[in-house]
Design a protein around this motif. Structure first.
Motif, PDB file in Angstrom:
ATOM      1  N   ASP A   1      -2.260   7.498  -1.021  1.00 56.22           N
ATOM      2  CA  ASP A   1      -2.268   7.749  -2.852  1.00 56.22           C
ATOM      3  C   ASP A   1      -3.191   9.134  -2.184  1.00 56.22           C
ATOM      4  O   ASP A   1      -3.077  10.321  -3.105  1.00 56.22           O
ATOM      5  N   THR A   2      -3.793   9.877  -1.731  1.00 58.62           N
ATOM      6  CA  THR A   2      -4.912  11.152  -1.242  1.00 58.62           C
ATOM      7  C   THR A   2      -4.158  10.954  -0.259  1.00 58.62           C
ATOM      8  O   THR A   2      -4.616  11.018   1.199  1.00 58.62           O
TER       9      THR A   2
ATOM     10  N   ARG B   1       0.473  -0.966  -0.278  1.00 60.26           N
ATOM     11  CA  ARG B   1      -0.471   0.187   0.173  1.00 60.26           C
ATOM     12  C   ARG B   1       0.801   0.991   0.057  1.00 60.26           C
ATOM     13  O   ARG B   1       1.885   1.123   0.909  1.00 60.26           O
ATOM     14  N   THR B   2       0.578   2.134  -0.818  1.00 58.74           N
ATOM     15  CA  THR B   2       0.979   3.555  -0.249  1.00 58.74           C
ATOM     16  C   THR B   2       0.249   4.710  -1.106  1.00 58.74           C
ATOM     17  O   THR B   2      -1.438   4.039  -0.673  1.00 58.74           O
TER      18      THR B   2
ATOM     19  N   ASP C   1      -8.272  -0.267  -4.665  1.00 54.96           N
ATOM     20  CA  ASP C   1      -7.269   0.287  -4.706  1.00 54.96           C
ATOM     21  C   ASP C   1      -7.132   1.552  -5.144  1.00 54.96           C
ATOM     22  O   ASP C   1      -5.937   2.214  -5.815  1.00 54.96           O
ATOM     23  N   SER C   2      -7.480   2.182  -3.570  1.00 55.71           N
ATOM     24  CA  SER C   2      -6.800   3.415  -3.142  1.00 55.71           C
ATOM     25  C   SER C   2      -6.195   3.384  -1.235  1.00 55.71           C
ATOM     26  O   SER C   2      -6.917   2.905  -0.746  1.00 55.71           O
ATOM     27  N   THR C   3      -5.223   3.912  -0.887  1.00 61.67           N
ATOM     28  CA  THR C   3      -5.139   4.115   0.087  1.00 61.67           C
ATOM     29  C   THR C   3      -4.894   6.086   0.235  1.00 61.67           C
ATOM     30  O   THR C   3      -4.365   7.321   0.256  1.00 61.67           O
ATOM     31  N   LEU C   4      -6.414   6.495   1.599  1.00 58.63           N
ATOM     32  CA  LEU C   4      -6.800   8.114   2.286  1.00 58.63           C
ATOM     33  C   LEU C   4      -6.015   8.014   3.805  1.00 58.63           C
ATOM     34  O   LEU C   4      -6.427   7.451   4.076  1.00 58.63           O
TER      35      LEU C   4
ATOM     36  N   SER D   1       2.339  11.585  -1.555  1.00 54.06           N
ATOM     37  CA  SER D   1       1.511  10.825  -2.110  1.00 54.06           C
ATOM     38  C   SER D   1       2.814   9.495  -2.788  1.00 54.06           C
ATOM     39  O   SER D   1       3.849  10.327  -2.899  1.00 54.06           O
ATOM     40  N   LYS D   2       2.330   8.719  -2.778  1.00 54.78           N
ATOM     41  CA  LYS D   2       3.315   7.738  -3.142  1.00 54.78           C
ATOM     42  C   LYS D   2       4.137   7.677  -3.002  1.00 54.78           C
ATOM     43  O   LYS D   2       4.839   6.280  -2.704  1.00 54.78           O
TER      44      LYS D   2
END
Length: 561
Positions: free
Chosen positions: A180-181, A177-178, A238-241, A203-204
């Motif tokens: 994203d927002t 996990r990275t 598909d994302s990490t906030l 981010s990333k």
């Protein structure tokens, strides 16, 4: 009627006795032999129960305890009822395994394994069997912190030989996990450059919740924002906030002081004072502006303005600009300008490179040799380290170290003179306990030159240097001031302090070398209007006796808005 009473008493007695019987169930655990039974007794398990369900839970708990102790092959055989209130649980213990040897592949980070084991080779580590479960949980948590929060650990190819448990450790990995927002809640206009450069969260970036929590703790060092709760993370397919919760703080300050004392020459009461305005983050950029105007009893006037612009265009580079105008009665006026580019390494450390120009004009109708028109230019390098004192409104900074040095040239009537300049300001608060503390500060400045003029010398004395003397009444090409205070905190909003200031200075222009001392006391109180401080001090030189007529009373109020 009598028959009914007798029947009621009989019924009540039967119910009461039945209740007592139901609440007195007993359990005994036995093994296949006397040795095993003795070990079971050493577990100190519960033997008396109020109901059968509680008894069953304890039977299973005994089985888990045996496994935890290393009896991995132990089995619960049966539970026999001996009579209405007694039960016997039988167990087979089997062999005991004290050590576990866990093999891992080369992809596993050995630094993590050091957290749980002292016996580590290139391909396996060993732990005690009774700590195996806790060790695997620790490993799993560390792997999750490195960016894979959904990973799990499995033991495969389990073997048991001669009291040792053998197994292979396998990591069932999910996609790393990275971030994203990054979303700031509560203070939505918080400067984005501070998230990237000050907190160093981007981010990333590989997701690590513990690291993020450590980084957001430095928000306590900021004047204009504070964290209201720990950061939170929302995982989608598909994302990490990442959510950061902040609030904007009142950070503008306005303060001033009023000082009065007796002029030793005229024996008249004289006043001096200043106004100090600090505007911080009013544009939600993290910028600051400081404006000072000072007029003191020696007919000296100072106008000083400084501004700091951090993280220009989102870069790690910031800018500082300043203008200072100093007028000494009708003798001279000096204008100083500076510009710096600074680099903020982290929340505590920064370095700056800049240029400083100075121009002074002689205002006297009959010029004297010690005051001349001149221009000078210095190129400076400075370093600053600041360490805050958390959750302390009276003394928000615990340690400061600020040092700068510069090389330049002064020009008088087209004649150049090379010069160097060094300045140091540092202080430290030593907290002896919750109420008592010691404060020590050192301020020093050195101007190296073959010749000097009066209007280029350092000026010191007063509430912000050595107390007990008139503001900026002392001139020197070299000076050092040591301020000390013993502070007693009466409450979270009130303190009293002693004042012992020592100084040494040299003025080669007047061939003066002198030692100074300032003694006194003071107090500070945090009010709704701001921090109110009063200091009473008396100063003298080494060849001068202390006179009460030379005493100074300094009053200041620093208001936050």
């Amino acid at each position: 009627m009598t028959l009914k009473i007798i029947s009621f008493i009989f019924l009540f007695g039967w119910m009461f006795s039945s209740s007592l019987l139901a609440q007195s169930l007993h359990l005994k655990a036995v093994g296949a032999n006397e040795v095993d039974t003795s070990l079971l007794n050493s577990l100190d398990y519960q033997q008396t129960f109020n109901d059968f369900n509680s008894l069953e839970i304890e039977v299973n708990s005994i089985a888990n305890s045996l496994t935890h102790l290393g009896y991995l092959e132990s089995k619960f055989v049966h539970l026999n009822k001996e009579n209405d209130s007694s039960f016997v649980a039988k167990y087979i213990l089997g062999d005991r395994y004290l050590r576990a040897r866990i093999h891992f592949d080369r992809s596993f980070n050995p630094k993590i394994i050091k957290l749980i084991s002292n016996t580590i080779t290139d391909d396996y580590f060993e732990v005690e069997v009774n700590s195996l479960e806790a060790s695997l949980k620790t490993l799993n948590a560390e792997i999750a912190n490195t960016g894979d929060p959904f990973s799990t650990l499995q033991l495969t190819n389990i073997k048991k030989e001669e009291g040792v448990l053998y197994a292979d450790l396998k990591i069932v990995e999910q996609q790393q996990r990275t971030i994203d927002t990054i979303i700031v809640k509560g203070y939505e206009k918080f400067p984005k450059s501070y998230v990237k450069r000050y907190l160093k969260i981007k981010s990333k970036q590989v997701f690590n919740l513990n690291t993020i929590r450590e980084k957001t703790e430095v928000l306590e060092n900021l004047q204009f924002a504070a964290q209201i709760k720990d950061p939170e993370v929302l995982f989608t397919k598909d994302s990490t906030l990442l959510y950061i919760y902040l609030e904007k703080l009142k950070s503008n300050t306005f303060d001033g002081f009023l000082g009065f004392g007796t002029n030793t020459e005229t024996d008249k009461l004289e006043f001096d004072g200043y106004l100090n305005l600090n505007l911080v983050n009013n544009l939600n950029y993290g910028e600051s502006l400081r404006l000072v105007y000072k007029s003191d009893e020696s007919e000296q006037k100072t106008f000083d303005v400084k501004t700091k612009l951090p993280y220009l265009l989102g870069s790690p580079i910031g800018m500082q600009l300043g203008l200072n105008i100093f007028k000494k009665d009708s003798s001279f006026v000096t204008t100083t300008q500076f510009a710096k580019l600074d680099y903020q390494f982290d929340s505590k450390n920064s370095m700056a490179l800049g240029i400083n120009t100075q121009a002074s004009t002689n205002l006297l109708d009959n010029p004297i040799l010690t005051i001349n028109d001149f221009k000078s230019t210095f190129y400076n390098l400075s370093y600053n380290h600041t360490r805050p004192q958390r959750y302390d409104k009276l003394f928000p900074v615990n340690f400061l170290f600020d040092i700068s040095g510069g090389m330049g040239k002064r020009t008088i009537e087209n004649i150049g003179q090379s010069q160097t300049k060094f300045e140091l300001n540092t202080f430290k608060i030593v907290n002896l306990n919750l109420r008592n503390s010691f404060y020590g500060q050192v301020s020093a400045s050195v101007l190296n030159s073959d010749t000097y003029v009066e209007n280029e010398l350092f000026r010191f004395g007063g509430i912000n240097s050595i107390r007990g003397f008139e503001e900026n009444s002392l001139t020197a090409n070299l000076y050092a001031v040591f301020n000390t205070e013993y502070r007693y905190r009466v409450s979270n909003s009130l303190y009293v302090n002693s004042i012992v200031d020592l100084a040494y200075y040299e003025n080669q222009l007047l061939d003066i070398r002198s030692k100074l001392i300032g003694l006194g006391f003071g107090f500070g109180i945090l009010t709704q209007a701001g921090l109110f401080k009063l200091n009473y001090s008396n100063g003298s030189s080494e060849n001068q006796a202390i006179k009460l007529s030379n005493s100074k009373i300094h009053i200041s109020l620093s208001a936050t808005f």
